[in-house]
Motif scaffolding. Structure first.
Motif, PDB file in Angstrom:
ATOM      1  N   ALA A 196     -16.988  17.610  11.538  1.00  0.00           N
ATOM      2  CA  ALA A 196     -15.875  16.972  11.381  1.00  0.00           C
ATOM      3  C   ALA A 196     -16.103  15.412  11.613  1.00  0.00           C
ATOM      4  O   ALA A 196     -16.569  15.067  12.736  1.00  0.00           O
ATOM      5  N   ASP A 197     -15.905  14.399  10.770  1.00  0.00           N
ATOM      6  CA  ASP A 197     -16.085  13.093  11.214  1.00  0.00           C
ATOM      7  C   ASP A 197     -15.331  12.472  12.132  1.00  0.00           C
ATOM      8  O   ASP A 197     -15.559  11.745  12.795  1.00  0.00           O
ATOM      9  N   GLU A 198     -13.904  13.144  12.278  1.00  0.00           N
ATOM     10  CA  GLU A 198     -13.030  12.569  13.479  1.00  0.00           C
ATOM     11  C   GLU A 198     -13.791  12.563  14.813  1.00  0.00           C
ATOM     12  O   GLU A 198     -13.264  11.783  15.635  1.00  0.00           O
ATOM     13  N   ILE A 199     -14.648  13.640  14.960  1.00  0.00           N
ATOM     14  CA  ILE A 199     -15.058  13.768  16.284  1.00  0.00           C
ATOM     15  C   ILE A 199     -15.563  12.358  16.885  1.00  0.00           C
ATOM     16  O   ILE A 199     -15.639  11.836  18.083  1.00  0.00           O
ATOM     17  N   LEU A 200     -16.359  11.655  15.915  1.00  0.00           N
ATOM     18  CA  LEU A 200     -16.874  10.406  16.383  1.00  0.00           C
ATOM     19  C   LEU A 200     -16.298   8.974  16.084  1.00  0.00           C
ATOM     20  O   LEU A 200     -16.790   8.248  15.710  1.00  0.00           O
TER      21      LEU A 200
ATOM     22  N   ARG B 281     -32.041   5.062  25.248  1.00  0.00           N
ATOM     23  CA  ARG B 281     -31.265   4.640  23.976  1.00  0.00           C
ATOM     24  C   ARG B 281     -29.928   4.799  24.097  1.00  0.00           C
ATOM     25  O   ARG B 281     -29.057   4.764  22.956  1.00  0.00           O
ATOM     26  N   ILE B 282     -29.266   5.333  25.081  1.00  0.00           N
ATOM     27  CA  ILE B 282     -27.840   5.504  25.176  1.00  0.00           C
ATOM     28  C   ILE B 282     -27.156   4.324  25.114  1.00  0.00           C
ATOM     29  O   ILE B 282     -27.207   3.421  25.850  1.00  0.00           O
ATOM     30  N   GLY B 283     -25.933   4.235  24.136  1.00  0.00           N
ATOM     31  CA  GLY B 283     -25.505   3.000  23.755  1.00  0.00           C
ATOM     32  C   GLY B 283     -26.116   2.234  22.799  1.00  0.00           C
ATOM     33  O   GLY B 283     -25.699   1.385  22.232  1.00  0.00           O
ATOM     34  N   LYS B 284     -27.241   2.667  22.248  1.00  0.00           N
ATOM     35  CA  LYS B 284     -27.874   2.005  21.105  1.00  0.00           C
ATOM     36  C   LYS B 284     -27.694   2.522  19.738  1.00  0.00           C
ATOM     37  O   LYS B 284     -28.483   2.147  18.756  1.00  0.00           O
ATOM     38  N   GLY B 285     -27.193   3.862  19.772  1.00  0.00           N
ATOM     39  CA  GLY B 285     -26.872   4.556  18.363  1.00  0.00           C
ATOM     40  C   GLY B 285     -26.276   3.873  17.353  1.00  0.00           C
ATOM     41  O   GLY B 285     -25.267   3.096  17.697  1.00  0.00           O
ATOM     42  N   ARG B 286     -26.181   4.312  16.164  1.00  0.00           N
ATOM     43  CA  ARG B 286     -25.502   3.890  15.019  1.00  0.00           C
ATOM     44  C   ARG B 286     -24.076   4.435  15.455  1.00  0.00           C
ATOM     45  O   ARG B 286     -23.834   5.715  15.846  1.00  0.00           O
ATOM     46  N   ASN B 287     -23.141   3.494  15.012  1.00  0.00           N
ATOM     47  CA  ASN B 287     -21.810   3.769  15.722  1.00  0.00           C
ATOM     48  C   ASN B 287     -20.585   3.569  14.688  1.00  0.00           C
ATOM     49  O   ASN B 287     -20.554   2.745  14.152  1.00  0.00           O
ATOM     50  N   ASN B 288     -19.610   4.467  15.112  1.00  0.00           N
ATOM     51  CA  ASN B 288     -18.342   4.261  14.256  1.00  0.00           C
ATOM     52  C   ASN B 288     -17.532   4.649  15.584  1.00  0.00           C
ATOM     53  O   ASN B 288     -16.299   5.073  15.395  1.00  0.00           O
ATOM     54  N   GLY B 289     -17.564   3.997  16.677  1.00  0.00           N
ATOM     55  CA  GLY B 289     -16.896   4.284  17.912  1.00  0.00           C
ATOM     56  C   GLY B 289     -17.682   5.056  18.885  1.00  0.00           C
ATOM     57  O   GLY B 289     -18.075   5.033  19.737  1.00  0.00           O
ATOM     58  N   SER B 290     -17.974   6.401  18.452  1.00  0.00           N
ATOM     59  CA  SER B 290     -19.334   6.965  19.109  1.00  0.00           C
ATOM     60  C   SER B 290     -20.652   7.191  18.044  1.00  0.00           C
ATOM     61  O   SER B 290     -20.496   6.330  17.243  1.00  0.00           O
ATOM     62  N   ARG B 291     -21.519   8.030  18.326  1.00  0.00           N
ATOM     63  CA  ARG B 291     -22.854   7.829  17.839  1.00  0.00           C
ATOM     64  C   ARG B 291     -23.328   9.199  17.033  1.00  0.00           C
ATOM     65  O   ARG B 291     -23.233  10.208  17.548  1.00  0.00           O
ATOM     66  N   GLU B 292     -24.078   8.641  15.951  1.00  0.00           N
ATOM     67  CA  GLU B 292     -24.854   9.833  15.305  1.00  0.00           C
ATOM     68  C   GLU B 292     -25.955   9.479  16.213  1.00  0.00           C
ATOM     69  O   GLU B 292     -26.302   8.310  16.206  1.00  0.00           O
ATOM     70  N   ALA B 293     -26.670  10.522  16.543  1.00  0.00           N
ATOM     71  CA  ALA B 293     -27.935  10.510  17.451  1.00  0.00           C
ATOM     72  C   ALA B 293     -29.047   9.741  16.719  1.00  0.00           C
ATOM     73  O   ALA B 293     -29.204   9.653  15.567  1.00  0.00           O
ATOM     74  N   SER B 294     -29.563   8.649  17.500  1.00  0.00           N
ATOM     75  CA  SER B 294     -30.831   7.924  16.904  1.00  0.00           C
ATOM     76  C   SER B 294     -32.030   8.113  17.824  1.00  0.00           C
ATOM     77  O   SER B 294     -32.010   8.882  18.721  1.00  0.00           O
ATOM     78  N   GLY B 295     -32.960   7.444  17.439  1.00  0.00           N
ATOM     79  CA  GLY B 295     -34.270   7.476  17.984  1.00  0.00           C
ATOM     80  C   GLY B 295     -35.298   8.791  17.641  1.00  0.00           C
ATOM     81  O   GLY B 295     -36.236   8.759  18.091  1.00  0.00           O
ATOM     82  N   CYS B 296     -34.646   9.380  16.734  1.00  0.00           N
ATOM     83  CA  CYS B 296     -35.480  10.544  16.149  1.00  0.00           C
ATOM     84  C   CYS B 296     -36.350   9.862  14.819  1.00  0.00           C
ATOM     85  O   CYS B 296     -35.696   9.097  14.100  1.00  0.00           O
ATOM     86  N   HIS B 297     -37.594  10.410  14.753  1.00  0.00           N
ATOM     87  CA  HIS B 297     -38.155   9.994  13.654  1.00  0.00           C
ATOM     88  C   HIS B 297     -37.793  10.997  12.411  1.00  0.00           C
ATOM     89  O   HIS B 297     -38.491  11.938  12.031  1.00  0.00           O
TER      90      HIS B 297
END
Length: 245
Positions: A18-22, A214-230
């Motif tokens: 669900a998109d609303e979560i983030l 990387r906490i706080g550096k993820g792609r964000n629309n309010g919260s984050r889709e997890a980043s830092g993964c190859h």
């Protein structure tokens, strides 16, 4: 996620689309998998690409989905399908734990759509495939999973054998040709000592040492889709282009 936000504890979502979560402005919520829009877009885009590649005239589509998360995915597929040249001519839903889907599959068959988009979990997915076969439901564009929990699961192949052939799913999966994915799978299986699932691999590598930086550096629309993964190496060219085993 609300409790984690109040406590300032990073919360990594493993399976929830669900998109609303983030979209609530949380700073400590992360997601390791594609969201609803990505799943719906992958379903429509990849189906259209396959149709065009093989010169198939695919214009109409019907949707069958489990209630709950399936309704979220189905509604968005219905919304964006016209952008890819699909006319959604009907939707059929059913409840979790359904033991017979003959009525629902009969409705789908009566719609006679060029392609069927199917969203659900493992047990109901296996039941639907058996019912499709019994009722000879064979749309010319096939039956395409939309974030389907069965069509991307080895358990389905083990249960259904030949009936699982030619099934496709717009979903995420690890890249079987990736050395990084192979390394992560071996590390995960060694530590957890259970059969891995695609989401397990994705989540495991995203939480590797150093992720706290990387906490706080993820792609964000309010919260984050997890980043830092190859992700390109781990998941391959597309997270949502998935042939069955």
């Amino acid at each position: 996620t609300k409790v984690a936000e109040r406590k300032g504890i990073p919360f990594l979502i493993t399976i929830a689309v669900a998109d609303e979560i983030l979209q609530r402005g949380f700073k400590y919520t992360f997601r390791a998998q594609p969201n609803t829009r990505d799943m719906a877009k992958g379903t429509c885009n990849n189906t259209r690409q396959l149709a065009d590649r093989f010169n198939m005239d695919i214009k109409t589509a019907s949707i069958i989905h489990i209630n709950g998360f399936g309704a979220v995915v189905a509604n968005l597929v219905e919304k964006i399908a016209p952008e890819y040249g699909f006319d959604i001519i009907g939707k059929v839903s059913y409840n979790f734990g359904a033991s017979d889907l003959t009525t629902e599959i009969s409705k789908l068959k009566g719609m006679n759509a060029d392609v069927i988009f199917d969203c659900g979990y493992l047990a109901d997915g296996i039941l639907k495939i058996k019912t499709y076969n019994d009722m000879k439901v064979e749309p010319k564009g096939g039956i395409i999973g939309a974030a389907n929990g069965a069509f991307s699961n080895k358990a389905m192949v083990k249960e259904l054998g030949r009936l699982s052939e030619f099934m496709m799913d717009a979903n995420y999966f690890y890249n079987p040709k990736s050395p990084l994915a192979e390394k992560v799978i071996k590390e995960y299986d060694k530590k957890i000592q259970k059969s891995h699932l695609p989401i397990s691999c994705c989540t495991h590598i995203r939480c590797r040492p150093g992720a706290h930086r990387r906490i706080g550096k993820g792609r964000n629309n309010g919260s984050r889709e997890a980043s830092g993964c190859h992700s390109k190496d781990l998941l391959g060219k597309s997270c949502h282009d998935r042939r069955s085993y």
